[in-house]
Design an enzyme around this catalytic site. Sequence first.
Site, PDB file in Angstrom:
ATOM      1  N   ASP A  45       4.717  46.569 -81.898  1.00 53.22           N
ATOM      2  CA  ASP A  45       5.415  45.691 -80.967  1.00 53.22           C
ATOM      3  C   ASP A  45       6.534  46.525 -80.330  1.00 53.22           C
ATOM      4  O   ASP A  45       6.911  47.574 -80.865  1.00 53.22           O
ATOM      5  CB  ASP A  45       5.973  44.486 -81.721  1.00 53.22           C
ATOM      6  CG  ASP A  45       6.822  43.593 -80.825  1.00 53.22           C
ATOM      7  OD1 ASP A  45       6.353  43.256 -79.730  1.00 53.22           O
ATOM      8  OD2 ASP A  45       7.953  43.271 -81.221  1.00 53.22           O
ATOM      9  N   ASP A  75       8.500  42.716 -85.655  1.00 53.62           N
ATOM     10  CA  ASP A  75       9.700  42.188 -86.302  1.00 53.62           C
ATOM     11  C   ASP A  75       9.986  40.728 -85.973  1.00 53.62           C
ATOM     12  O   ASP A  75      10.938  40.162 -86.499  1.00 53.62           O
ATOM     13  CB  ASP A  75      10.928  43.028 -85.917  1.00 53.62           C
ATOM     14  CG  ASP A  75      11.471  42.655 -84.539  1.00 53.62           C
ATOM     15  OD1 ASP A  75      10.654  42.379 -83.635  1.00 53.62           O
ATOM     16  OD2 ASP A  75      12.706  42.624 -84.385  1.00 53.62           O
ATOM     17  N   ASP A  96       5.093  37.909 -83.907  1.00 58.32           N
ATOM     18  CA  ASP A  96       4.242  38.978 -84.437  1.00 58.32           C
ATOM     19  C   ASP A  96       3.507  38.555 -85.707  1.00 58.32           C
ATOM     20  O   ASP A  96       2.603  39.267 -86.158  1.00 58.32           O
ATOM     21  CB  ASP A  96       5.076  40.233 -84.751  1.00 58.32           C
ATOM     22  CG  ASP A  96       5.731  40.811 -83.514  1.00 58.32           C
ATOM     23  OD1 ASP A  96       5.077  40.828 -82.463  1.00 58.32           O
ATOM     24  OD2 ASP A  96       6.892  41.237 -83.606  1.00 58.32           O
TER      25      ASP A  96
END
Length: 761
Positions: free
Chosen positions: A308, A508, A512
């Site tokens: 990410d 995080d 996600d």
Amino acid sequence: MRWWARRREQLLFALTTLLLLAGIAFATSGVRGAADGSWAAAALLGLAYSTVTLIAVARRREASVDVIAWLALAGALWVGEFLAGAVIAVMLAGGVLLEARAEARARRELSALVARAPRTARRQTPAGPVEVPVAEVRVGDRLVVGTGEIVPVDGRLLEPAVLDESALSGEPLPVERRAGEDVRSGVVNAGQATRFTATATADTSTYAGVVRLVERAQAQSAPFVRMADRFAVAFVPVTLVLAGLAWSLTGDPVRAVAVLVVATPCPLLLAAPIAIISGISRAARGGVVVKGGGALERLAAGRVLLFDKTGTLTAGRPVLTDVVTEVGGPVSADEVLRLAASVDQSSAHVLAGAIVTAARDRGLALTAPDQVVERPGYGIEGVADGRRVQLGKAASVVPGPAPGWIRRARRRAALDGSLTVFVAVDGVPAGVLILEDRVRPQAPRTVRGLRAAGIGRVVLVTGDHADAAEAVGRIIGVDAVHADCDPADKLTLVRAEQERAPTIMVGDGINDAPALAAAGVGVALAARGATASAEAADVVLTVDHLGALADAILIARRCRRVAWWAVVPGMVLSVAAMLVAAAGGLPPVAGAVLQEGIDVVAIAVALTALIPGRAHTVTLDAADAAVARRLYAEHQEVRPLVEQVRTVADALDEPPYDLGPTRKLLGDLEVRLLAHERAEEAELLPIVARALGGAEATSGLSRTHAEIEHQIGRLRRAADDLAQEAEAEDVTDVRRLLYGLYAILRLHNAQEEEAAFSLLS
């Protein structure tokens, strides 16, 4: 639990050993009956322990290879091999003790994390600090942490602090945190007493999440360990068949006992789990909590890494990069920032924290605001030093047509992908605060380290727009970029990559969590608290440093190799010993001693997984780290000068062309910036060369130091040739030199943060 129950392994080993030695003493003295009695007592003690163990296993409806040890003890007593029975009992007790000690050694870091969990907190009250159970702390409480005390819950510092974060990060040196920065539970106050405001309860704080993750990691077995257990159980009938054949073909039951003595597959039963738990423990020491052996094995097998962007490859916390004001305007840039930060002290917004931190970093004196009103989604206003200050979006702070300097600031922020906060003082637009979420300095080097650790493909998956995602992807060096992804898109991409090769997904945020759960291994960055991503992930980084992931992969692969090294040779030796015993070449006593030796060697090899191996993270010694931290503080102080170069150049785009700001900037560059660059050349670059392996690693930085000094000299000559108020064609070279210098400084700062200051992270 009674003391003898806690020490049953030590007691069993001590009693059986004493009985064995007593029997030897009796035999030496010629008292054969007493010797046999002592040895038989030792064998009976081992048989009783083995029986209890088998009953407990049977109640759990599990298979166990302990039946081999039970048969060996019973067989030795049956055929009158009392000495062999005593040696087997000592071997059994020694194996149990070795296993307990080795597991305790392997779990040391995990157990230490759980044992030091905070129990109490000191709440600040009008009557002074009051100690309360940590469970009673509420969000918003003001807490006091004395020197050497553990921070009980997550919070935001009210004053500077020096913290020992080694329990979470593995970094041995204390770190300095500024007022306004977040502080995590579980760290130790290494400086004077400090105060902070709780931002989470004990249950939702970082350390409580780490403890839950550790407990889960301790409870799970790896596929390799489960395979070893199944193989060991399948080994039982093979052993019984071989022992039966040895007895039936020779008519000698002693041979059957000898086969049983050397048949216990201890390298499988002990070495494999010890190697795996050693790897988990070693990773925990570096700030990586792995949820069990299965996750560790999948981490070792990973070949595709998906990242990410926000909060993972970028810091996830915007920082102030510049304060844009009208050239010659009524309020200076520092005063705009001071007033804005004074009002923002009352806000919990993430941008407010960045603005307050930036003002404190510049040494600006903030005052307590009055009449503060915050409108979520629009901004905040209040009175500071008798002046009404408004912060927020342009629509609410700058109504009507925006002046040219504000339009330039907005255009610049749009090109850079930065955030803007507009500031008005007494109803007049006074400044634009520009903030950006920077790429983590260590991210490019970490990606290179991950490739060196065996990752073949790196993919960036983000919900951000394509321009920002592509820019980050180019900086860190990924193979593919997927932008504008919602959680469902991320999930689809992870599944598609998983079909090609084992995947590792790093994120995080809450969005996600589905992708983390679907990946072969989900890795969550939970350094700022245990979130939904940490719950869904298999591996959790409790440090705010991506390099720990590369180290964890190296640890996982090494401990898997160690497990094979411990198991395969040990099992080969055990099988060879069984065949020799079946042929009559190995009596029961010698077989017991040999098997004990094999067990000790297998466990010793498994414990080598705790020894530090090749690592990605570079650690500076205390003296070098202190110098680097001092230079980094100076680096941060001169950062505003870099952005001022662009601001001064932008102001020269329309008449009147006032070169006064250019000359003032030149003075600052010559006095402050060049002095800092020369100090870095003399002090920082040798440190980096030592850490990264030679002067070649710093040649690029040294070259840009020289180019910066050259360009500032050219700018000085160009400015000195012009009058105070110049014509349009006269300032062309000055603007060109300013923009060129700005580009070089930006590139140099990025390279310096990646190659040098990232070593401090």
